[in-house]
Each structure stands twice: as C-alpha cells, then as structure tokens.
Scaffold this motif. Structure first.
Motif, PDB file in Angstrom:
ATOM      1  N   GLY A 129       0.786  -1.153  -0.061  1.00 31.93           N
ATOM      2  CA  GLY A 129      -0.080   0.155  -0.168  1.00 31.93           C
ATOM      3  C   GLY A 129       0.903   1.066   0.144  1.00 31.93           C
ATOM      4  O   GLY A 129       2.035   1.195  -0.065  1.00 31.93           O
ATOM      5  N   SER A 130       0.343   2.400   0.474  1.00 35.09           N
ATOM      6  CA  SER A 130       1.277   3.600   0.219  1.00 35.09           C
ATOM      7  C   SER A 130       0.520   4.669   1.267  1.00 35.09           C
ATOM      8  O   SER A 130      -0.458   4.553   1.822  1.00 35.09           O
ATOM      9  N   LEU A 131       1.568   5.481   1.672  1.00 31.94           N
ATOM     10  CA  LEU A 131       1.187   6.683   2.614  1.00 31.94           C
ATOM     11  C   LEU A 131       1.162   7.727   1.841  1.00 31.94           C
ATOM     12  O   LEU A 131       2.070   8.266   1.347  1.00 31.94           O
ATOM     13  N   HIS A 132       0.010   8.406   2.053  1.00 31.76           N
ATOM     14  CA  HIS A 132      -0.270   9.797   1.425  1.00 31.76           C
ATOM     15  C   HIS A 132      -0.902  10.731   2.365  1.00 31.76           C
ATOM     16  O   HIS A 132      -1.968  10.227   2.867  1.00 31.76           O
ATOM     17  N   GLY A 133      -0.703  11.872   2.570  1.00 33.51           N
ATOM     18  CA  GLY A 133      -1.458  12.774   3.359  1.00 33.51           C
ATOM     19  C   GLY A 133      -0.868  14.290   3.341  1.00 33.51           C
ATOM     20  O   GLY A 133       0.093  14.419   2.725  1.00 33.51           O
ATOM     21  N   ILE A 134      -1.367  14.862   4.293  1.00 36.29           N
ATOM     22  CA  ILE A 134      -0.917  16.286   4.427  1.00 36.29           C
ATOM     23  C   ILE A 134      -1.168  16.594   6.093  1.00 36.29           C
ATOM     24  O   ILE A 134      -1.750  16.093   6.771  1.00 36.29           O
ATOM     25  N   GLN A 135       0.038  17.363   6.234  1.00 30.09           N
ATOM     26  CA  GLN A 135      -0.028  18.067   7.802  1.00 30.09           C
ATOM     27  C   GLN A 135       0.195  19.587   7.694  1.00 30.09           C
ATOM     28  O   GLN A 135       1.053  19.851   7.009  1.00 30.09           O
ATOM     29  N   LEU A 136      -0.888  20.214   8.347  1.00 29.35           N
ATOM     30  CA  LEU A 136      -0.866  21.644   8.170  1.00 29.35           C
ATOM     31  C   LEU A 136      -0.866  22.142   9.721  1.00 29.35           C
ATOM     32  O   LEU A 136      -1.127  21.398  10.648  1.00 29.35           O
ATOM     33  N   TRP A 137      -0.548  23.625   9.765  1.00 32.72           N
ATOM     34  CA  TRP A 137      -0.499  24.147  11.109  1.00 32.72           C
ATOM     35  C   TRP A 137      -1.333  25.361  10.706  1.00 32.72           C
ATOM     36  O   TRP A 137      -1.050  26.280   9.898  1.00 32.72           O
ATOM     37  N   ILE A 138      -2.054  25.638  12.014  1.00 32.13           N
ATOM     38  CA  ILE A 138      -2.686  27.004  12.099  1.00 32.13           C
ATOM     39  C   ILE A 138      -2.310  27.661  13.308  1.00 32.13           C
ATOM     40  O   ILE A 138      -2.211  27.298  14.330  1.00 32.13           O
ATOM     41  N   ALA A 139      -1.834  29.031  12.934  1.00 31.43           N
ATOM     42  CA  ALA A 139      -1.476  29.841  13.980  1.00 31.43           C
ATOM     43  C   ALA A 139      -2.574  30.081  15.004  1.00 31.43           C
ATOM     44  O   ALA A 139      -3.708  30.507  14.598  1.00 31.43           O
ATOM     45  N   GLN A 140      -2.482  30.125  16.309  1.00 35.38           N
ATOM     46  CA  GLN A 140      -3.222  30.311  17.377  1.00 35.38           C
ATOM     47  C   GLN A 140      -3.441  31.826  17.464  1.00 35.38           C
ATOM     48  O   GLN A 140      -2.362  32.528  17.636  1.00 35.38           O
ATOM     49  N   PRO A 141      -4.542  32.333  17.827  1.00 35.59           N
ATOM     50  CA  PRO A 141      -4.815  33.888  18.022  1.00 35.59           C
ATOM     51  C   PRO A 141      -4.342  34.103  19.609  1.00 35.59           C
ATOM     52  O   PRO A 141      -4.089  33.200  20.217  1.00 35.59           O
ATOM     53  N   GLU A 142      -4.014  35.431  19.853  1.00 34.21           N
ATOM     54  CA  GLU A 142      -3.483  35.764  21.055  1.00 34.21           C
ATOM     55  C   GLU A 142      -4.551  35.486  22.170  1.00 34.21           C
ATOM     56  O   GLU A 142      -3.760  34.924  23.099  1.00 34.21           O
ATOM     57  N   LEU A 143      -5.623  35.074  22.051  1.00 36.07           N
ATOM     58  CA  LEU A 143      -6.682  34.542  23.168  1.00 36.07           C
ATOM     59  C   LEU A 143      -6.193  33.329  23.659  1.00 36.07           C
ATOM     60  O   LEU A 143      -6.527  32.949  24.848  1.00 36.07           O
ATOM     61  N   THR A 144      -5.738  32.378  22.585  1.00 38.15           N
ATOM     62  CA  THR A 144      -5.656  30.857  23.209  1.00 38.15           C
ATOM     63  C   THR A 144      -4.054  30.383  23.146  1.00 38.15           C
ATOM     64  O   THR A 144      -3.941  29.353  23.601  1.00 38.15           O
ATOM     65  N   ARG A 145      -3.304  31.388  22.619  1.00 38.26           N
ATOM     66  CA  ARG A 145      -1.773  30.799  22.282  1.00 38.26           C
ATOM     67  C   ARG A 145      -1.043  30.588  23.455  1.00 38.26           C
ATOM     68  O   ARG A 145      -0.118  29.869  23.524  1.00 38.26           O
ATOM     69  N   HIS A 146      -1.395  31.222  24.457  1.00 40.78           N
ATOM     70  CA  HIS A 146      -0.578  31.140  25.905  1.00 40.78           C
ATOM     71  C   HIS A 146      -1.403  29.768  26.832  1.00 40.78           C
ATOM     72  O   HIS A 146      -0.865  29.666  27.961  1.00 40.78           O
ATOM     73  N   GLY A 147      -2.561  29.426  26.088  1.00 42.89           N
ATOM     74  CA  GLY A 147      -3.496  28.603  26.940  1.00 42.89           C
ATOM     75  C   GLY A 147      -2.795  26.992  27.040  1.00 42.89           C
ATOM     76  O   GLY A 147      -1.602  26.754  26.372  1.00 42.89           O
ATOM     77  N   GLY A 148      -3.564  26.053  27.631  1.00 43.46           N
ATOM     78  CA  GLY A 148      -3.162  24.681  27.496  1.00 43.46           C
ATOM     79  C   GLY A 148      -3.192  23.940  26.142  1.00 43.46           C
ATOM     80  O   GLY A 148      -3.831  24.311  25.415  1.00 43.46           O
ATOM     81  N   PRO A 149      -2.464  22.687  26.333  1.00 51.13           N
ATOM     82  CA  PRO A 149      -2.295  21.961  25.026  1.00 51.13           C
ATOM     83  C   PRO A 149      -3.854  21.185  24.984  1.00 51.13           C
ATOM     84  O   PRO A 149      -4.292  20.877  26.188  1.00 51.13           O
ATOM     85  N   ALA A 150      -4.094  20.508  23.895  1.00 56.38           N
ATOM     86  CA  ALA A 150      -5.182  19.486  23.810  1.00 56.38           C
ATOM     87  C   ALA A 150      -4.980  18.881  22.469  1.00 56.38           C
ATOM     88  O   ALA A 150      -4.180  19.252  21.777  1.00 56.38           O
ATOM     89  N   PHE A 151      -5.828  17.612  22.355  1.00 54.17           N
ATOM     90  CA  PHE A 151      -5.686  16.858  21.254  1.00 54.17           C
ATOM     91  C   PHE A 151      -7.062  16.374  20.998  1.00 54.17           C
ATOM     92  O   PHE A 151      -7.711  15.815  21.875  1.00 54.17           O
ATOM     93  N   ASP A 152      -7.365  16.473  19.890  1.00 58.33           N
ATOM     94  CA  ASP A 152      -8.897  15.872  19.594  1.00 58.33           C
ATOM     95  C   ASP A 152      -8.879  15.068  18.402  1.00 58.33           C
ATOM     96  O   ASP A 152      -7.845  15.124  17.353  1.00 58.33           O
ATOM     97  N   HIS A 153      -9.593  14.014  18.088  1.00 56.01           N
ATOM     98  CA  HIS A 153      -9.577  13.105  17.148  1.00 56.01           C
ATOM     99  C   HIS A 153     -10.988  13.080  16.440  1.00 56.01           C
ATOM    100  O   HIS A 153     -12.150  12.903  17.259  1.00 56.01           O
ATOM    101  N   HIS A 154     -11.205  13.264  15.121  1.00 57.82           N
ATOM    102  CA  HIS A 154     -12.741  13.655  14.721  1.00 57.82           C
ATOM    103  C   HIS A 154     -12.691  12.233  13.580  1.00 57.82           C
ATOM    104  O   HIS A 154     -11.745  12.333  12.603  1.00 57.82           O
ATOM    105  N   GLU A 155     -13.775  11.483  13.739  1.00 53.68           N
ATOM    106  CA  GLU A 155     -13.963  10.570  12.601  1.00 53.68           C
ATOM    107  C   GLU A 155     -15.467  11.016  11.963  1.00 53.68           C
ATOM    108  O   GLU A 155     -15.573   9.979  10.804  1.00 53.68           O
ATOM    109  N   ASP A 156     -16.174  11.789  12.363  1.00 51.35           N
ATOM    110  CA  ASP A 156     -17.278  12.021  11.679  1.00 51.35           C
ATOM    111  C   ASP A 156     -17.553  13.648  11.097  1.00 51.35           C
ATOM    112  O   ASP A 156     -17.645  14.341  12.016  1.00 51.35           O
ATOM    113  N   LEU A 157     -16.982  13.802  10.184  1.00 51.14           N
ATOM    114  CA  LEU A 157     -16.952  15.227   9.419  1.00 51.14           C
ATOM    115  C   LEU A 157     -17.998  15.509   8.349  1.00 51.14           C
ATOM    116  O   LEU A 157     -18.276  14.327   7.613  1.00 51.14           O
ATOM    117  N   PRO A 158     -18.728  16.609   8.515  1.00 56.71           N
ATOM    118  CA  PRO A 158     -19.793  16.868   7.468  1.00 56.71           C
ATOM    119  C   PRO A 158     -19.134  16.727   5.868  1.00 56.71           C
ATOM    120  O   PRO A 158     -18.162  17.299   5.849  1.00 56.71           O
TER     121      PRO A 158
END
Ligand code: MN
Length: 305
Positions: A124-153
């Motif tokens: 088989g093959s491995l194919h994908g993309i990784q992206l970063w989104i810069a956090q705004p001032e409001l949350t960028r000093h906050g705590g870390p988090a991790f979420d996994h979503h399997e059901d997207l619209p």
C-alpha cells in the motif's frame, strides 16, 4: 534549491489573479514532502502557516514516517491522510492511530510535544498532508489539547464532494475546534464545480491527487495556488477525478514569527521555547515513544554574535 524560478505571470494577470508557486521539496523523518507553506513570497493563508504534502509512497513501514518527539507552541496541527495509517503520540498521553477520512487536531498553546510514526505496513502507500494553524492571542498561551474526529460533514458540490475539516462551508460546520477564523476543506472533484467563497477570506489550493484547472492555470501536486480576498466564488475543473485541499481564512494583520516548530510573536518567545526543550525543563512534558527525541541547534540570531 533556490527560490528564483517561481512562476509569477504578472503580464497575463487579470484581477483577481491566481498566484501559483512551486512547493519546496524537503525531507521530514524519512519521507519526502512538498512544503507549500511557508514560502518566502507567501508566508501564510489566513492563519494557515504551514503545509507539508507527503507521499504517495510505494509501500511503507514503521520507518517511513518516523518523526521523534518534538515540541510545538502557539499552533494547531491538522493531520489528514488519503491512504495509509500514522500513529500520533503526545505529552498529554494521547496515542491515536489515524486513517483516511479522519482528522487529528492537536493544540499546542503554551507547549506540547508529540511523535508520529507510520503503522507497520509493507504494502500500500502512505499519502497525506500536515498543516499548522497559528493560534490567536486569546488561546496561544493556554493549555495543550488533542482531538480526533471520525465524523466530519460532507457537502455535495456540482460535480464532487467537499469534506469540512475545519470551519464552516455551505451551512455545514466541522465539529473540530478552531480558534482562528479559518476554513479547511478536502475536495474530491469530478468535472466542473463552482464553490462559494467568503470575500473576507483569502484562499490557497493544494492539489493532492490528479490535476485541477482554475483561472487559466493547471495545478498539479507540488504546486500551490493563492487566491486573494474579495472573491465570491471559484471554479475548479478536472479532467479525471482529483483531490485537493482548499484552505481559507481572514488575512492575519500581524503574521506570527516562526522558527523550527514554534510559532510566536518575537524572538524572545521562540528562544525561551528552544531553551525549555533543550534543557527539558518540563514545559513540553514527555512523549512515550521509542523514536529518539529531536533536538536542534540554537536559532541563528543566538549564534550570530
Ligand atoms: Mn509536529
């Protein structure tokens, strides 16, 4: 590789023009990537500030995508696969395999560390993309988090379908957290489709598979198209089924400063993050991984005197 041979077809431009650049080839772990963002002439699209398109590979194993524990600050990582499987481990204790059609979203805030490796498959093959989104001032000093979503619209297009990874498109909203005002869609295109855009947003298109015609340009993997704000719609035409990522967002007034895996606002912040990771003072926690921890040399402005 130099950045001199960029396509910039000023003479043929009619407003609103499409700006096409060639992505830069890099090696991450043991895999070759096309880095669409950041580029010298295009640092970001809205708050999207980093984009690595990897694969498709011919077969892969646990060493193919082998990125040892490393830190992040001030950003979300968005991981999306077209084929294969990658395992995410982070300093929050998350251990999450990701498959095609699923979204891994990690929020760094003040600091997080993670490791990524491909699951063991030799075919088989491995194919994908990784992206970063810069956090705004409001949350960028906050705590870390991790979420996994399997059901997207999913939203039907004229000819094809859009999966809403982040943000809102055509009255469908992704359940994924989004601190900045952004949109991220995976487009599965057939024939011709016209997509509504927000005139407040600028957009970028990264072709993952096949090729896409828009605004007189033919885009293939390894190319990046930028659409400035003020557009109400965009038309995409494909000769055969193709897939692409459409990223959008409000242009950032003050684009962040990026160095290594850190997003900040000034050198001091980036330097502090570097020092914390280097002396391992606990800011980034610990990742349970068998791959060695990644370190780097000091930022150039520290060694230049
Ligand atoms: Mn990372």
């Amino acid at each position: 590789m130099t950045e001199q041979n960029e396509s910039s077809d000023e003479e043929n431009s009619e407003w609103p023009r499409v700006e096409v650049t060639r992505s830069r080839e890099q090696v991450v772990g043991n895999i070759r990537v096309h880095r669409a963002l950041p580029r010298r002439q295009r640092r970001a699209v809205g708050a999207w500030c980093f984009a690595d398109h990897f694969g498709p590979t011919n077969g892969y194993d646990t060493r193919t995508f082998d990125v040892g524990p490393h830190p992040h600050t001030g950003l979300h990582t968005v991981t999306w696969l077209l084929s294969g499987e990658v395992i995410h481990r982070d300093s929050l204790g998350s251990e999450q395999p990701i498959s095609p059609g699923q979204l891994n979203l990690m929020t760094a805030g003040h600091g997080v560390a993670h490791a990524e490796e491909s699951a063991s498959r030799s075919t088989g093959s491995l194919h994908g993309i990784q992206l970063w989104i810069a956090q705004p001032e409001l949350t960028r000093h906050g705590g870390p988090a991790f979420d996994h979503h399997e059901d997207l619209p999913q939203v039907d297009l004229d000819q094809g379908c859009a999966t809403v990874l982040i943000g809102e498109f055509s009255s469908s909203t992704s359940p994924a957290r989004s601190d900045a005002e952004v949109i991220g869609l995976e487009l599965a295109l057939r024939g011709r489709s016209i997509l509504p855009l927000s005139p407040k947003f600028e957009y970028g298109l990264i072709v993952l598979e096949g090729s896409v015609e828009t605004g007189g340009e033919t885009l293939a993997p390894g190319m990046f198209a930028f659409f400035g704000k003020g557009r109400e719609e965009v038309e995409f035409t494909v000769a055969s089924p193709s897939r692409a990522m459409l990223l959008g967002g409000k242009p950032m007034e003050n684009p962040p400063m990026m160095w290594w895996n850190f997003v900040g606002r000034n050198r001091e912040e980036l330097q502090e993050a570097f020092e914390s990771w280097t002396i391992d003072d606990g800011r980034f926690g610990t990742v349970q991984s068998e791959i060695p921890r990644i370190t780097t040399s000091p930022p150039y402005w520290m060694s230049n005197n």
